[in-house]
Design an enzyme around this catalytic site. Structure first.
Site, PDB file in Angstrom:
ATOM      1  N   PRO A 215       0.785  -1.244   0.000  1.00 27.33           N
ATOM      2  CA  PRO A 215       0.000   0.000   0.000  1.00 27.33           C
ATOM      3  C   PRO A 215       0.815   1.291   0.000  1.00 27.33           C
ATOM      4  O   PRO A 215       0.261   2.358  -0.244  1.00 27.33           O
ATOM      5  CB  PRO A 215      -0.833  -0.114   1.276  1.00 27.33           C
ATOM      6  N   PHE A 216       2.117   1.201   0.276  1.00 22.78           N
ATOM      7  CA  PHE A 216       2.930   2.417   0.323  1.00 22.78           C
ATOM      8  C   PHE A 216       4.192   2.272  -0.533  1.00 22.78           C
ATOM      9  O   PHE A 216       5.279   2.685  -0.152  1.00 22.78           O
ATOM     10  CB  PHE A 216       3.275   2.778   1.771  1.00 22.78           C
ATOM     11  N   SER A 217       4.005   1.680  -1.698  1.00 21.44           N
ATOM     12  CA  SER A 217       5.145   1.498  -2.601  1.00 21.44           C
ATOM     13  C   SER A 217       5.468   2.814  -3.294  1.00 21.44           C
ATOM     14  O   SER A 217       4.598   3.671  -3.509  1.00 21.44           O
ATOM     15  CB  SER A 217       4.842   0.415  -3.640  1.00 21.44           C
ATOM     16  N   GLU A 233       4.092   0.068   5.220  1.00 20.46           N
ATOM     17  CA  GLU A 233       3.881   0.808   6.467  1.00 20.46           C
ATOM     18  C   GLU A 233       3.853   2.323   6.264  1.00 20.46           C
ATOM     19  O   GLU A 233       4.696   2.883   5.574  1.00 20.46           O
ATOM     20  CB  GLU A 233       4.986   0.450   7.471  1.00 20.46           C
ATOM     21  N   LYS A 249       4.027  -3.948  13.888  1.00 15.69           N
ATOM     22  CA  LYS A 249       4.844  -4.849  14.710  1.00 15.69           C
ATOM     23  C   LYS A 249       4.063  -6.137  14.857  1.00 15.69           C
ATOM     24  O   LYS A 249       2.955  -6.147  15.390  1.00 15.69           O
ATOM     25  CB  LYS A 249       5.143  -4.251  16.092  1.00 15.69           C
TER      26      LYS A 249
END
Length: 440
Positions: A215-217, A233, A249
């Site tokens: 989702p955060f590429s 993340e 985590k």
């Protein structure tokens, strides 16, 4: 002060075949470029937008020790789009710390630039923001070839800085520090390096996303330095007056059998060890955000959420806060940097011990990459599951890590590191790069 560029919204059906693919290839050929992609993955409170920023109108200039003050001055003067990254070793600006190890790929501590061209993909449209006419941009993008040459590395061999035996011993030493009360948890990382390798970074990025859509590429080109990032993340987002941080985590390997996979997911959710790790970092993040927040506004809307990616399940919590009106956005970032999930707790002591036990400068790894909007909002990921490539030096590196608590089993922590490295190792193997024996 930069002037506002022209905007135009185009229907995607009018842009020609595979416009997104051609636009990425087009953008990657600029000396400065960032491509953001949430890969249409459902994520709590949203993932990265689908966006391309290409060309460099101007960069944020800074000297040693002035990155955050330079950013603050820039944001006060320029209400523009900005994209780039913060390297982990900016910690030395925030606290009385140092980084003595070699930086294998030698990324600058920070690089942000104002793009010449911005493409924002929204459902069935693409919004173009540029001084260049929309017609010229569309023509240039539509004529961009998609056939990137495959990556072949010849006889290059991947090198580990820390072998398995040393890693296991270091985990035991870290557990002793915890027993002695020096800290509660530490994110301990190992790094891999590759020299004398000539690769196509954009094709490497495409290969990594095929292996591990996240989702955060993002793909970043900063002249000779390339970030190839498949991060799951979020570090920190500001949307209006609301701050959001989403520490990860807790990790478990996925199973092919759906029933077994569902059981693994449930076991991760119920794991006392993983919950304890996650809770420690949530408390740390709550404290970090409270430095910038209205008193009493820090909340945890989701605790111990389990989210599934291609190779693994992850435990993710969300922490929000209402921004205090007198707090500058550069201070908001500085108050929370670096991400607690990549350090441990208490943060300053752990960062001292990271310098003691790790064998390479983290550089861009475990920093943050993302963008700022003209309205003063921003969204930043955590630079993990990522490759750093210096095309001038022909050097490539990546790191992986896990959270060490007193309950940690050194063998299991080593296996977790290899699990997190799996997608990158697979991509490099496809390029013909020789792998070390990771069992030793």
């Amino acid at each position: 002060m930069s002037t506002k560029a022209a905007e135009k919204t185009i229907l995607l059906k009018d842009t020609g075949a595979d416009f997104w693919g051609r636009a990425q290839a087009w953008g990657s050929r600029f000396d400065y470029c960032m491509i953001f992609n949430g890969n249409e993955i459902p994520y709590p409170m949203g993932a990265f937008p689908k966006m391309i920023m290409a060309g460099n109108k101007r960069g944020v200039e800074f000297s040693q020790g002035t990155a955050f003050t330079s950013l603050k001055s820039d944001r006060d003067l320029n209400k523009t789009w900005l994209c780039g990254y913060f390297g982990y070793d900016l910690k030395n600006e925030i606290e009385r710390l140092q980084s003595m190890h070699d930086d294998f790929t030698k990324f600058p501590d920070m690089c942000f630039f104002e793009p010449e061209h911005i493409l924002i993909f929204e459902d069935s449209t693409v919004r173009l923001i540029s001084d260049t006419s929309a017609e010229t941009l569309l023509q240039n993008i539509s004529s961009t070839a998609l056939n990137n040459p495959p990556n072949k590395s010849g006889t290059a061999r991947l090198i580990r800085s820390v072998k398995r035996e040393t890693y296991l011993k270091n985990v035991e030493h870290i557990r002793e520090h915890i027993l002695n009360g020096d800290m509660y948890e530490m994110n301990y990382c190992i790094d891999f390096g590759l020299s004398d390798v000539n690769l196509n970074p954009f094709e490497l990025y495409q290969s990594l996303l095929r292996q591990s859509p996240t989702p955060f590429s993002c793909f970043g080109r900063f002249k000779d330095h390339y970030l190839i990032c498949a991060s799951p993340e979020r570090f920190l987002r500001k949307n209006g007056d609301v701050l959001l941080s989403q520490p990860i985590k807790g990790t478990a390997r996925r199973k092919e059998d759906p029933e077994a996979d569902s059981q693994v997911r449930q076991e991760l959710y119920n794991s006392e060890k993983e919950r304890a790790e996650n809770m420690m970092i949530v408390d740390l993040v709550r404290n970090d955000l409270s430095k910038s927040a209205i008193t009493g506004s820090v909340k945890v809307p989701e605790l111990f959420g389990i989210y599934s990616f291609r190779h693994l399940h992850q435990m993710i919590s969300s922490v929000t806060a209402d921004l205090r009106p007198d707090t500058h956005i550069a201070d908001v970032i500085m108050n929370a940097f670096p991400m607690g999930s990549m350090t441990g707790a208490p943060k300053v002591k752990v960062m001292e011990l990271i310098e003691q036990y790790e064998s390479a400068k983290r550089g861009i790894y475990s920093g943050a990459a993302g963008f700022f909007t003209p309205e003063g909002d921003f969204d930043l990921n955590v630079v993990i599951r990522s490759l750093a490539y210096n095309s001038q030096m022909n050097r490539l590196s990546f790191s992986v890590g896990s959270a060490i608590t007193y309950d940690s089993n050194p063998e299991q922590e080593y296996e977790e590191c290899l699990l997190k490295a799996r997608a990158i190792l697979d991509v490099l193997s496809e390029c013909g790069i020789q792998m070390p024996d990771l069992t030793k």
